[in-house]
Design an enzyme around this catalytic site. Structure first.
Site, PDB file in Angstrom:
ATOM      1  N   CYS A 175      -1.769   9.184   2.505  1.00 44.79           N
ATOM      2  CA  CYS A 175      -1.743   8.619   1.150  1.00 44.79           C
ATOM      3  C   CYS A 175      -2.718   9.033   0.260  1.00 44.79           C
ATOM      4  O   CYS A 175      -2.551   9.068  -0.881  1.00 44.79           O
ATOM      5  CB  CYS A 175      -1.556   7.137   1.186  1.00 44.79           C
ATOM      6  SG  CYS A 175      -2.873   6.360   2.221  1.00 44.79           S
ATOM      7  N   GLU A 202       4.978  12.952  -4.731  1.00 45.87           N
ATOM      8  CA  GLU A 202       4.020  13.111  -3.525  1.00 45.87           C
ATOM      9  C   GLU A 202       4.554  13.997  -2.622  1.00 45.87           C
ATOM     10  O   GLU A 202       5.884  13.788  -2.168  1.00 45.87           O
ATOM     11  CB  GLU A 202       3.977  11.619  -2.969  1.00 45.87           C
ATOM     12  CG  GLU A 202       2.969  11.566  -1.784  1.00 45.87           C
ATOM     13  CD  GLU A 202       2.967  10.146  -1.235  1.00 45.87           C
ATOM     14  OE1 GLU A 202       3.853   9.575  -1.160  1.00 45.87           O
ATOM     15  OE2 GLU A 202       1.766   9.988  -0.677  1.00 45.87           O
ATOM     16  N   GLU A 255       0.822  -1.225  -0.041  1.00 45.85           N
ATOM     17  CA  GLU A 255      -0.086  -0.068   0.079  1.00 45.85           C
ATOM     18  C   GLU A 255       1.034   1.272   0.138  1.00 45.85           C
ATOM     19  O   GLU A 255       1.629   1.381   1.148  1.00 45.85           O
ATOM     20  CB  GLU A 255      -0.850  -0.100   1.392  1.00 45.85           C
ATOM     21  CG  GLU A 255      -1.617  -1.274   1.558  1.00 45.85           C
ATOM     22  CD  GLU A 255      -3.047  -0.960   0.401  1.00 45.85           C
ATOM     23  OE1 GLU A 255      -3.131   0.084  -0.303  1.00 45.85           O
ATOM     24  OE2 GLU A 255      -3.682  -2.248  -0.062  1.00 45.85           O
TER      25      GLU A 255
HETATM   26  P1  NAD Z   1       8.552   4.745   4.444  1.00 49.29           P
HETATM   27  O1  NAD Z   1       8.496   4.100   2.897  1.00 49.29           O
HETATM   28  O2  NAD Z   1       9.762   5.641   4.525  1.00 49.29           O
HETATM   29  O3  NAD Z   1       8.632   3.972   5.742  1.00 49.29           O
HETATM   30  C1  NAD Z   1       7.494   3.065   5.876  1.00 49.29           C
HETATM   31  C2  NAD Z   1       8.111   1.606   6.749  1.00 49.29           C
HETATM   32  O4  NAD Z   1       8.965   1.091   5.839  1.00 49.29           O
HETATM   33  C3  NAD Z   1       8.994   2.346   7.932  1.00 49.29           C
HETATM   34  O5  NAD Z   1       8.283   1.346   9.134  1.00 49.29           O
HETATM   35  C4  NAD Z   1      10.094   2.119   7.688  1.00 49.29           C
HETATM   36  O6  NAD Z   1      10.936   1.821   8.870  1.00 49.29           O
HETATM   37  C5  NAD Z   1      10.098   0.948   6.787  1.00 49.29           C
HETATM   38  N1  NAD Z   1      11.267   0.771   5.847  1.00 49.29           N
HETATM   39  C6  NAD Z   1      12.025   1.954   5.495  1.00 49.29           C
HETATM   40  N2  NAD Z   1      13.105   1.642   4.627  1.00 49.29           N
HETATM   41  C7  NAD Z   1      12.772   0.103   4.706  1.00 49.29           C
HETATM   42  C8  NAD Z   1      13.555  -0.958   4.111  1.00 49.29           C
HETATM   43  N3  NAD Z   1      14.698  -0.648   3.307  1.00 49.29           N
HETATM   44  N4  NAD Z   1      13.116  -2.162   3.980  1.00 49.29           N
HETATM   45  C9  NAD Z   1      12.014  -2.453   4.830  1.00 49.29           C
HETATM   46  N5  NAD Z   1      11.442  -1.529   5.456  1.00 49.29           N
HETATM   47  C10 NAD Z   1      11.887  -0.152   5.308  1.00 49.29           C
HETATM   48  O7  NAD Z   1       7.169   5.683   4.329  1.00 49.29           O
HETATM   49  P2  NAD Z   1       6.761   6.738   5.729  1.00 49.29           P
HETATM   50  O8  NAD Z   1       7.622   8.063   5.336  1.00 49.29           O
HETATM   51  O9  NAD Z   1       6.963   6.220   6.869  1.00 49.29           O
HETATM   52  O10 NAD Z   1       5.243   6.891   5.380  1.00 49.29           O
HETATM   53  C11 NAD Z   1       4.791   7.868   4.126  1.00 49.29           C
HETATM   54  C12 NAD Z   1       4.531   7.109   3.075  1.00 49.29           C
HETATM   55  O11 NAD Z   1       3.490   5.987   3.290  1.00 49.29           O
HETATM   56  C13 NAD Z   1       3.892   7.904   2.134  1.00 49.29           C
HETATM   57  O12 NAD Z   1       4.592   7.488   0.770  1.00 49.29           O
HETATM   58  C14 NAD Z   1       2.524   7.529   2.029  1.00 49.29           C
HETATM   59  O13 NAD Z   1       1.738   7.796   0.868  1.00 49.29           O
HETATM   60  C15 NAD Z   1       2.475   5.981   2.387  1.00 49.29           C
HETATM   61  N6  NAD Z   1       1.259   5.761   2.935  1.00 49.29           N
HETATM   62  C16 NAD Z   1       0.457   4.806   1.922  1.00 49.29           C
HETATM   63  C17 NAD Z   1      -0.739   4.228   2.644  1.00 49.29           C
HETATM   64  C18 NAD Z   1      -1.806   3.355   1.876  1.00 49.29           C
HETATM   65  O14 NAD Z   1      -2.545   2.983   2.186  1.00 49.29           O
HETATM   66  N7  NAD Z   1      -1.456   3.414   0.406  1.00 49.29           N
HETATM   67  C19 NAD Z   1      -1.355   4.495   3.811  1.00 49.29           C
HETATM   68  C20 NAD Z   1      -0.231   5.468   4.738  1.00 49.29           C
HETATM   69  C21 NAD Z   1       1.028   5.641   4.163  1.00 49.29           C
END
Ligand code: NAD
Length: 479
Positions: free
Chosen positions: A286, A383, A252
């Protein structure tokens, strides 16, 4: 009360946790690294193999999830306060997300007793003997196994429960990795699940950085599925990491959602709806509608209405009264958002309102409305994840649809019009997993949620959400 957090006795690093409304440190967590992931996965595997959760009757599992929903609701103020302080969300919004999480649990609790396969009589012609044989075929629905759930910081309780509830309904054991920025509510979720009756070791929480703990979980050879919510960029890394054992992946991801406001829209609903859709949680959602396309005759009215709505929003932290929206999650995120605005300003974009940081402690950015943007600008493609919305005039349907769909994302879209035929015609042509007609930011646990294009793989919510944590076995019986 039991503790379900995987033992982190190998911590090599600590991570500070902040209140983004004051910039003050409010705690710290240990990064357990690969060792913590190994421990948590082993524990999850053991409970899955022993059947600690799956051997309970479906109705027992259902009752436990209903109980968890009640406990969550009882602790809504406490959990709302934790997420409000840690994420910066307005208190009321954070509490509402906890209540929505309780509804997710209830919806998925109902599925525990309704999971079964299909059967069919069939005939196979020309087998080894050349004769036609009778067969009974049926399918078995089985839990996928150990599910690794990685969640972002923008809705810690809700996004975690959106994964835990269907995974538990399906019978999986779980390793949950909260975002390192917002780890404070997850231990309370753990307590609640144990108190409700989920056996110890079925849900395991590991803390740490994404590039250490998250990456180790995504690559772990004994994890059967990764359910990830976060950025598209990290989603692509998850896919690569999962390739080692070809674990199932559900993603997601991010969005750049378009909002189409036609001249015949009921503006008394469209303008507040678009303002909510753009600025809720300071645009850190998101599905936030960051591109508003207004039909030519209504363009000035939409710009004026959205601008007034933006100016009326009350910004503050958890200690302030009557707050609508809070700060951004971090200084880094604030600089990123201000960077997009600055770049637009240099390229001739008009900042109708906002466009600056608030003159106070905390990572507050004034709700910002931009006009005079071009479709090829970076701020229209990427975004931003902040309280920034661009309004663009359009003349006809083909034109606005081509702009709306000209994005690598496909998470959500909204259409405001009184013309019912147009509404449904446009809904079919919008390339997005969720389309709102005369509504924005509407959800129900029964409606599937997933992204088209680079906004995701698979779906959460609804029956699709539970099936995402199951596999199907086909059984043939010669009669
Ligand atoms: P992010 O991708 O930076 O991090 C999300 C999670 O992934 C965190 O727990 C982080 O520690 C982990 N992570 C980071 N690098 C990783 C790696 N290399 N391997 C595995 N895990 C890793 O996102 P964010 O900044 O925490 O959140 C914002 C983003 O989330 C935005 O792009 C937003 O659109 C998206 N989002 C999507 C939805 C949806 O339902 N589509 C809902 C909420 C947020």
């Amino acid at each position: 009360m039991g503790q379900i957090q995987a033992t982190i006795d190998t911590a090599t690093d600590t991570i500070a946790v902040f209140d983004p409304s004051t910039e003050l440190r409010i705690g710290e967590i240990a990064d357990g690294g690969e060792a913590a992931v190994d421990t948590a996965v082993a524990q999850a595997r053991e409970t899955f193999r022993s059947g600690a959760w799956l051997k309970k009757t479906p109705s027992e599992r259902s009752r436990i999830l209903y109980r968890a929903a009640d406990l969550l609701e009882q602790r809504a103020d406490e959990l709302g306060d934790i997420d409000s302080r840690n994420v910066g969300m307005a208190r009321g919004h954070a509490r509402n997300l906890v209540l929505a999480s309780a509804e997710q649990l209830r919806y998925n609790a109902g599925w525990c007793t309704k999971i079964y396969g299909k059967s069919s009589d069939m005939k196979m012609a020309g087998g080894i003997t050349g004769e036609t044989s009778d067969l009974l075929g049926y399918t078995l629905k089985e839990p996928v196994g150990v599910a690794g759930c990685i969640v972002p910081w923008n809705g810690p309780v809700l996004v975690a429960i959106t994964k835990l509830a269907p995974a538990l309904a399906a019978g999986c054991s779980i390793v949950l990795k909260p975002a390192e920025e917002t780890p404070l509510s997850a231990p309370v979720l753990g307590e609640i699940l144990i108190e409700a009756g989920v056996p110890e070791g079925v849900v395991n929480i590991v803390n740490g950085h994404g590039h250490t703990v998250g990456a180790a979980l995504a690559a772990h050879p004994d994890v059967d599925k990764i359910a990830f919510t976060g950025s598209t960029e990290v989603g692509k890394l998850i896919v690569q990491a999962a390739a080692g054992n070809l674990k199932k992946v559900m993603l997601e991801l991010g969005g750049k959602s378009p909002v189409l406001i036609y001249d015949d829209a009921d503006m008394s609903r469209a303008i507040p709806g678009a303002a909510l859709g753009a600025f809720i949680n300071s645009g850190q959602g998101c599905v936030c509608g960051s591109r508003v396309y207004a039909q030519r005759k209504s363009y000035d009215r939409v710009v004026e209405g959205l601008s007034k709505a933006a100016q009326a929003l009350r910004l503050g932290g958890p200690d302030d009264q009557n707050v609508d929206i809070g700060p951004l999650i971090s200084g880094r995120q604030m600089e990123r958002v201000l960077g997009f605005i600055e770049e637009g300003r240099r390229d001739g974009v008009e900042i109708v309102t906002g466009g600056h940081r608030l003159d106070r402690k905390g990572y507050f950015v004034a709700p910002t409305l931009l006009t005079g943007v071009r479709e090829d600008m970076r701020l229209m493609k990427e975004e931003i994840f902040g309280p920034v919305v661009a309004v663009i005039p359009f003349d006809d349907e083909e034109e606005v649809l081509s702009w709306a769909n000209d994005t690598v994302y496909g998470l959500a879209a909204a259409v405001w019009t009184q013309d019912i035929t147009r509404a449904h015609r446009v809904a079919k042509r919008l390339e997005a997993g969720t389309v709102w007609l005369n509504a924005q930011f509407a959800w129900d646990p029964a409606m599937p949620l997933g992204g088209y294009k680079q906004s995701g793989w698979g779906q959460e919510y609804g029956l699709e959400g539970v099936e995402a944590y199951m596999k199907t076995k086909s059984v043939y019986t010669g009669l």
